[in-house]
Design a protein around this motif. Structure first.
Motif, PDB file in Angstrom:
ATOM      1  N   PRO A 149       2.296   6.338  -2.091  1.00  0.00           N
ATOM      2  CA  PRO A 149       1.284   5.301  -2.307  1.00  0.00           C
ATOM      3  C   PRO A 149       1.749   4.278  -3.340  1.00  0.00           C
ATOM      4  O   PRO A 149       2.495   4.606  -4.266  1.00  0.00           O
ATOM      5  N   TYR A 168       0.106   1.500  -5.961  1.00  0.00           N
ATOM      6  CA  TYR A 168      -1.165   1.224  -6.631  1.00  0.00           C
ATOM      7  C   TYR A 168      -1.261  -0.243  -6.999  1.00  0.00           C
ATOM      8  O   TYR A 168      -0.269  -0.891  -7.308  1.00  0.00           O
ATOM      9  N   ALA A 169      -2.482  -0.763  -6.971  1.00  0.00           N
ATOM     10  CA  ALA A 169      -2.719  -2.177  -7.236  1.00  0.00           C
ATOM     11  C   ALA A 169      -2.482  -2.543  -8.697  1.00  0.00           C
ATOM     12  O   ALA A 169      -2.046  -3.654  -9.004  1.00  0.00           O
ATOM     13  N   SER A 176       0.817  -1.215   0.000  1.00  0.00           N
ATOM     14  CA  SER A 176       0.000   0.000   0.000  1.00  0.00           C
ATOM     15  C   SER A 176       0.849   1.262   0.000  1.00  0.00           C
ATOM     16  O   SER A 176       0.386   2.319  -0.405  1.00  0.00           O
ATOM     17  N   GLU A 177       2.105   1.153   0.484  1.00  0.00           N
ATOM     18  CA  GLU A 177       2.991   2.314   0.455  1.00  0.00           C
ATOM     19  C   GLU A 177       4.437   1.863   0.354  1.00  0.00           C
ATOM     20  O   GLU A 177       4.789   0.756   0.709  1.00  0.00           O
ATOM     21  N   SER A 222      -5.413   2.033 -11.645  1.00  0.00           N
ATOM     22  CA  SER A 222      -5.582   2.779 -10.392  1.00  0.00           C
ATOM     23  C   SER A 222      -4.713   4.027 -10.305  1.00  0.00           C
ATOM     24  O   SER A 222      -4.885   4.822  -9.383  1.00  0.00           O
TER      25      SER A 222
END
Length: 126
Positions: free
Chosen positions: A53, A55-56, A47-48, A60
């Protein structure tokens, strides 16, 4: 298409980032950021990364990157090519070990320019 043309693009996504600082997924991401590129981290399992961040998937991302750098197994690279085509991404950089004939063939079928080289080495040549 030349490696230099891709390096002139300033917005990149790195697919396969890792929190492990010894892995190429981390090293490629960090090297591009340190060189002044806008870089988006892509990994569905994080997630980070370093406060940024992760991204999946490509869909996204907050913007469409100019280049996608794959630091993943060849079969994952092959699955990324259709996502690039769907998002309108025209340049795919495959780190050594992330490439395969099928990925290059898919890129060609989708009018995506693809290169295989180590971005860290190529950035050192600038």
């Amino acid at each position: 298409m030349s490696v230099r043309t891709m390096l002139d693009k300033k917005s990149w996504a790195v697919v396969g980032v890792s929190k492990n600082k010894r892995k190429f997924g981390y090293r490629v991401y960090k090297r591009l950021k340190d060189a002044g590129y806008t870089v988006y981290a892509v990994n569905p399992n994080l997630s980070e990364l370093d406060g940024d961040p992760v991204y999946a998937d490509l869909a996204s991302l907050p913007e469409v990157p100019e280049v996608v750098n794959c630091v993943v197994p060849p079969e994952v690279t092959t699955s990324i090519i259709p996502q690039c085509a769907k998002e309108g991404i025209k340049y795919v950089w495959m780190q050594p070990g992330a490439d395969c004939r099928e990925a290059f063939a898919l890129a060609e079928e989708n009018n995506i320019e693809a290169e295989r080289a180590c971005v860290m080495v190529e950035l050192g040549r600038l």
